[in-house]
Design a protein around this motif. Structure first.
Motif, mmCIF file in Angstrom:
data_model
loop_
_atom_site.group_PDB
_atom_site.id
_atom_site.type_symbol
_atom_site.label_atom_id
_atom_site.label_comp_id
_atom_site.label_asym_id
_atom_site.label_seq_id
_atom_site.Cartn_x
_atom_site.Cartn_y
_atom_site.Cartn_z
ATOM 1 N N MET A 169 0.825 -1.217 0.000
ATOM 2 C CA MET A 169 0.000 0.000 0.000
ATOM 3 C C MET A 169 0.858 1.266 0.000
ATOM 4 S SD MET A 169 -3.234 -1.007 2.447
ATOM 5 C CE MET A 169 -4.148 0.505 2.091
ATOM 6 N N ARG A 170 1.979 1.209 0.699
ATOM 7 C CA ARG A 170 2.872 2.372 0.714
ATOM 8 C C ARG A 170 3.432 2.649 -0.687
ATOM 9 N NH1 ARG A 170 4.027 1.606 6.204
ATOM 10 N NH2 ARG A 170 5.036 -0.366 5.809
ATOM 11 N N THR A 219 0.735 4.139 -2.754
ATOM 12 C CA THR A 219 0.427 5.503 -2.313
ATOM 13 C C THR A 219 1.460 6.491 -2.847
ATOM 14 O OG1 THR A 219 -0.629 4.643 -0.329
ATOM 15 C CG2 THR A 219 0.002 6.961 -0.289
ATOM 16 N N GLU A 228 -6.912 -2.745 1.246
ATOM 17 C CA GLU A 228 -7.453 -2.303 2.531
ATOM 18 C C GLU A 228 -8.529 -3.273 3.032
ATOM 19 O OE1 GLU A 228 -8.669 1.879 4.407
ATOM 20 O OE2 GLU A 228 -10.032 1.213 2.865
ATOM 21 N N MET A 260 -1.194 2.508 14.512
ATOM 22 C CA MET A 260 -2.454 1.881 14.127
ATOM 23 C C MET A 260 -2.963 0.996 15.246
ATOM 24 S SD MET A 260 -1.852 0.752 10.231
ATOM 25 C CE MET A 260 -3.628 0.659 10.021
ATOM 26 N N SER A 317 -13.781 10.149 1.550
ATOM 27 C CA SER A 317 -12.544 9.615 0.962
ATOM 28 C C SER A 317 -11.768 10.656 0.163
ATOM 29 C CB SER A 317 -12.855 8.454 0.024
ATOM 30 O OG SER A 317 -13.354 7.378 0.752
ATOM 31 N N GLU A 325 -8.128 12.179 1.098
ATOM 32 C CA GLU A 325 -6.954 12.011 0.234
ATOM 33 C C GLU A 325 -6.264 13.351 -0.003
ATOM 34 O OE1 GLU A 325 -5.748 9.256 -1.344
ATOM 35 O OE2 GLU A 325 -7.221 7.948 -0.386
ATOM 36 N N THR A 373 -2.486 14.215 1.034
ATOM 37 C CA THR A 373 -1.495 14.537 0.011
ATOM 38 C C THR A 373 -0.817 15.878 0.309
ATOM 39 O OG1 THR A 373 -2.858 13.367 -1.573
ATOM 40 C CG2 THR A 373 -1.152 14.769 -2.481
ATOM 41 N N HIS A 382 -6.862 4.565 12.224
ATOM 42 C CA HIS A 382 -7.249 3.157 12.142
ATOM 43 C C HIS A 382 -7.485 2.781 10.685
ATOM 44 C CE1 HIS A 382 -11.156 5.139 12.029
ATOM 45 N NE2 HIS A 382 -11.563 4.072 11.381
ATOM 46 N N GLU A 383 -7.224 3.752 9.772
ATOM 47 C CA GLU A 383 -7.465 3.489 8.358
ATOM 48 C C GLU A 383 -6.176 3.123 7.637
ATOM 49 O OE1 GLU A 383 -10.337 6.030 6.127
ATOM 50 O OE2 GLU A 383 -9.968 7.347 7.817
ATOM 51 N N PRO A 384 -6.098 1.907 7.118
ATOM 52 C CA PRO A 384 -4.877 1.490 6.417
ATOM 53 C C PRO A 384 -4.493 2.424 5.273
ATOM 54 C CG PRO A 384 -6.314 -0.402 6.762
ATOM 55 C CD PRO A 384 -7.085 0.804 7.201
ATOM 56 N N ARG A 385 -5.499 2.964 4.571
ATOM 57 C CA ARG A 385 -5.148 3.827 3.442
ATOM 58 C C ARG A 385 -4.472 5.119 3.894
ATOM 59 N NH1 ARG A 385 -9.127 5.879 0.966
ATOM 60 N NH2 ARG A 385 -10.527 4.962 2.486
ATOM 61 N N ALA A 426 -2.653 5.228 6.798
ATOM 62 C CA ALA A 426 -1.358 4.767 7.320
ATOM 63 C C ALA A 426 -0.355 4.554 6.193
ATOM 64 C CB ALA A 426 -1.542 3.471 8.101
ATOM 65 N N ALA A 427 -0.856 4.246 4.997
ATOM 66 C CA ALA A 427 0.041 3.966 3.868
ATOM 67 C C ALA A 427 0.809 5.213 3.421
ATOM 68 C CB ALA A 427 -0.739 3.370 2.704
ATOM 69 N N TYR A 428 0.420 6.377 3.898
ATOM 70 C CA TYR A 428 1.187 7.593 3.603
ATOM 71 C C TYR A 428 2.453 7.678 4.465
ATOM 72 C CZ TYR A 428 -2.439 9.699 0.666
ATOM 73 O OH TYR A 428 -3.312 9.970 -0.343
ATOM 74 N N ASP A 459 5.976 6.302 6.613
ATOM 75 C CA ASP A 459 7.152 5.518 6.251
ATOM 76 C C ASP A 459 7.078 4.116 6.859
ATOM 77 O OD1 ASP A 459 8.234 7.730 4.949
ATOM 78 O OD2 ASP A 459 9.062 8.499 6.835
ATOM 79 N N ARG A 460 6.478 4.017 8.026
ATOM 80 C CA ARG A 460 6.305 2.702 8.668
ATOM 81 C C ARG A 460 5.181 2.816 9.680
ATOM 82 N NH1 ARG A 460 9.012 2.699 13.879
ATOM 83 N NH2 ARG A 460 10.217 4.603 14.044
ATOM 84 N N GLU A 461 4.772 1.654 10.216
ATOM 85 C CA GLU A 461 3.682 1.704 11.167
ATOM 86 C C GLU A 461 4.028 0.973 12.451
ATOM 87 O OE1 GLU A 461 3.598 -0.176 8.479
ATOM 88 O OE2 GLU A 461 2.946 -2.173 9.094
#
Lengths: 174, 224
Positions: A126-127, A130, A152, B35, B172, B176, B180, B198-201, B203-205, B207-209
């Protein structure tokens, strides 16, 4: 994905060579998987045989086949029908992740570990998407979003399953 | 360079434990997503990291300073000068215009109105909300309001921004847009971000989680 319909759809804008079609397809839909010339020509000859396209002259010149193809009325009808028919939603009932979790539990291995490493792999993917989306244009954004929403959904399932592992282990143990 | 390190944090609210041995470390300019499910303790962890809450046990060190050793006054000064905050909603002062809201942290730091407002204008422009400068928060859309809040968090050039579900109240598309612009701005300025979501999308912004579950945090092993 029906390549025949995609090529017909592209031909609706005007006649073109196999090469033009491959390029147009790759630019719009190819992403990481460009078409092979072979696929394009095989598909075009099938469309020709079925009367959905017709030859529209041959261009002189070097290189591969320079035949031009044009969509026929039957071809236009075919595209229309295809667009108007909803894709069958995937049932998603067979899935490797569930199988792995159950087999891990059955064999007394750490099922939580299976879920965790899958979760990390999903988030890594996903990263990457993105970043590609952030650097890309609207087409990239929409294509990456499609993939992101699906990943997701998997992640939500992984989390829910992680929360129900004890319950599942109990049921399986019976 | 490590900027912020938390070790073995414990925090209970009455008889209810929220954190039972959580920790994490963040490098300068790094963007880390925290997360976990609702009630897992992720917001409590963020509040302890930011010096808003004092942990019952464990340490939080910011640039080698133990936050627990600081007086309340010193900690709130640190929050004002080094940290920025973005919450889910309700963080802008409703009586002030968006421009005044963004300029507020600079005014509190002693800048002259004109200087503060000229930097606020730049900040609003960077988040592409220059057009709402004269409006009050109530007259903007949710997405615009969040971008104003991000501009305010960034205006003091903090080293770390703490963001708690920054897109939680947005649809959404607006979410976004906020992510961004937010991430573009912090990456350009080298600001670290602690992002609770709690939203993976979202979190995907990052570098790590780091995953928080039942009050414990776990840095996620990289796959492959």
């Amino acid at each position: 994905m029906s390549l025949g319909h995609a090529l017909l759809g592209l031909l609706e804008r005007g006649p073109g060579h196999g090469y033009d079609l491959k390029k147009a397809y790759d630019d719009r839909f190819g992403q990481d998987r460009p078409l092979h010339y072979g696929q394009v020509y095989t598909t075009l000859s099938r469309l020709l045989r079925n009367g959905l396209v017709q030859e529209a002259g041959v261009e002189a010149g070097a290189g591969p086949e320079r035949k031009r193809y044009a969509i026929t009325d039957a071809g236009v009808t075919d595209v229309e029908t295809w667009l108007a028919t909803p894709e069958k939603p995937e049932p998603y009932l067979q899935n490797t992740l569930y199988t792995k979790v159950v087999l891990a539990l059955l064999s007394g291995r750490a099922a939580a570990g299976v879920l965790d490493s899958q979760r990390a792999a999903h988030l890594d993917a996903m990263r990457v998407l993105t970043r590609r989306k952030t650097d890309g244009d609207l087409a990239d954004q929409l294509i990456c979003d499609y993939a992101l929403f699906h990943l997701e959904a998997d992640l939500r399932w992984l989390e829910l399953t992680a929360d129900r592992l004890d319950q599942l282990a109990e049921r399986i143990g019976r | 360079m490590t900027l912020l390190v938390a070790e073995d944090l414990h925090k209970a609210f009455g008889p209810t434990p929220a954190l039972v041995g959580a920790g994490l470390s963040i490098g300068a300019g790094e963007i880390v997503a925290i997360m976990g499910p609702s009630g897992s303790g992720k917001s409590t962890l963020l509040h302890c990291l930011a010096g808003i809450l004092r942990p019952d046990r464990g340490t939080v060190r910011y640039q080698d300073v133990d936050l627990g050793s600081l007086s309340d006054g010193k900690r709130s000064e640190l929050r004002r000068t080094e940290f920025g905050f973005v919450f889910q909603f309700g963080q802008l002062v409703p009586e002030l215009t968006c421009l005044e809201n963004v300029a507020l942290p600079l005014r509190l730091a002693g800048l002259k109105r004109r200087d503060a407002e000229s930097r606020a204008v730049e900040g609003l422009a960077r988040l592409e909300v220059a057009d709402v400068a004269g409006k009050r928060p109530g007259e903007t859309s949710g997405g615009q309001g969040q971008r104003v809040a991000v501009a305010r968090a960034l205006v003091t050039s903090p080293k770390v921004i703490f963001a708690d579900e920054p897109t939680g109240a947005l649809d959404s598309l607006n979410g976004e847009r906020v992510m961004t612009l937010f991430l573009g701005a912090v990456r350009a300025s080298g600001t670290a971000v602690v992002l609770v979501t709690h939203e993976p999308r979202v979190a995907a912004y990052a570098d790590r989680e780091v995953v928080v579950r039942d009050g414990r945090s776990r840095e996620v092993e990289r796959a492959g």
